[in-house]
Write a protein that holds these residues in place. Structure first.
Motif, short mmCIF file in Angstrom:
data_model
loop_
_atom_site.label_atom_id
_atom_site.label_comp_id
_atom_site.label_asym_id
_atom_site.label_seq_id
_atom_site.Cartn_x
_atom_site.Cartn_y
_atom_site.Cartn_z
N TYR A 172 95.00 59.73 57.04
CA TYR A 172 94.41 57.89 57.78
C TYR A 172 95.96 57.77 57.30
N PRO A 195 88.89 56.76 55.28
CA PRO A 195 88.60 55.19 56.25
C PRO A 195 87.79 54.72 55.83
N TYR A 200 93.34 51.64 60.24
CA TYR A 200 94.03 53.22 59.24
C TYR A 200 93.85 53.77 60.77
N ARG A 201 95.05 55.25 60.81
CA ARG A 201 94.73 56.08 62.41
C ARG A 201 95.33 57.06 61.70
N PHE A 202 94.90 58.44 62.33
CA PHE A 202 95.32 59.50 61.94
C PHE A 202 96.67 60.20 61.82
#
Length: 227
Positions: free
Chosen positions: A63, A78, A84-86
């Motif tokens: 992430y 995360p 957080y983003r993948f």
């Protein structure tokens, strides 16, 4: 300036911009092991369309988030942080290798500039000390990119020697203190960084230790090599 990570083509050069070269922190935490619930008796298999794609051995979900100062954070956990983003699936080792010297070079430039040390010399020290491995640990217990000993870590106030940012800042600050102690003599400062200033003082120069003499020679050879 921009930072482009080309992992799986997920980031373009315009993704991250900052006034100064951005930092990159890779936070690799142990995975949380969860027991899987046993399937109910005679439970139907999930439809093909919702089954997860096969994951290669050792790969983890990574992430990504970008801090206000342009720092790029990558982590495998995360821990509920919604920022957080993948980012993609990678092995932790591969991710660290791909980050490698480029991310370290930005840290070296940042802290070398802050403490008045040539960044090329800092990079040479890191190369000889750890080979750019942020998780390196020596048999004597030195840790991280610049191989800080536990006592040195405490003296410098470094809380996490495996955090590349903390490690490089502390290591450069310590090396600067050795340069100051020996009147800017790079050879003696390197010897003190490797063997300790007490040994340099005791022998009135580079100690007669094969490891220390080889260390000074290797770092200076890398430092003298044009980029």
């Amino acid at each position: 300036m921009s930072l482009a990570l080309t992992l799986s083509g997920a980031v373009t050069p315009d993704d991250v911009r900052a006034e100064e070269p951005p930092k990159l922190r890779v936070v690799v935490r142990p995975p949380i092991r969860k027991s899987r619930p046993k399937p109910a008796p005679h439970a139907a298999a999930p439809p093909r369309s919702v089954q997860a794609a096969p994951v290669a051995e050792g790969e983890v979900a990574i992430y990504r988030r970008v801090g206000e100062d342009g720092t790029v954070f990558l982590t495998n956990r995360p821990d509920g942080d919604a920022r957080y983003r993948f980012f993609g699936r990678f092995s932790a080792g591969r991710l660290m290798r791909l980050v490698g010297p480029d991310g370290v070079a930005r840290l070296a430039e940042r802290y070398a500039g802050r403490h008045g040390v040539d960044p090329r010399l800092v990079m040479a020290i890191i190369k000889v000390e750890s080979g750019f491995d942020a998780k390196a640990v020596s048999p004597a217990g030195a840790s991280g990119l610049m191989q800080l000993m536990p006592g040195t870590q405490r003296h410098l106030g470094v809380r996490d020697a495996f955090d590349p940012d903390e490690n490089v800042e502390g290591g450069v600050r310590y090396f600067r203190s050795m340069l100051d102690r020996y009147g800017g003599d790079v050879r003696l400062a390197l010897a003190a960084y490797n063997a300790g200033p007490a040994n340099v003082d005791k022998y009135g120069g580079i100690p007669p230790f094969e490891e220390t003499r080889n260390y000074v020679r290797k770092v200076l050879a890398l430092y003298a090599t044009p980029r």
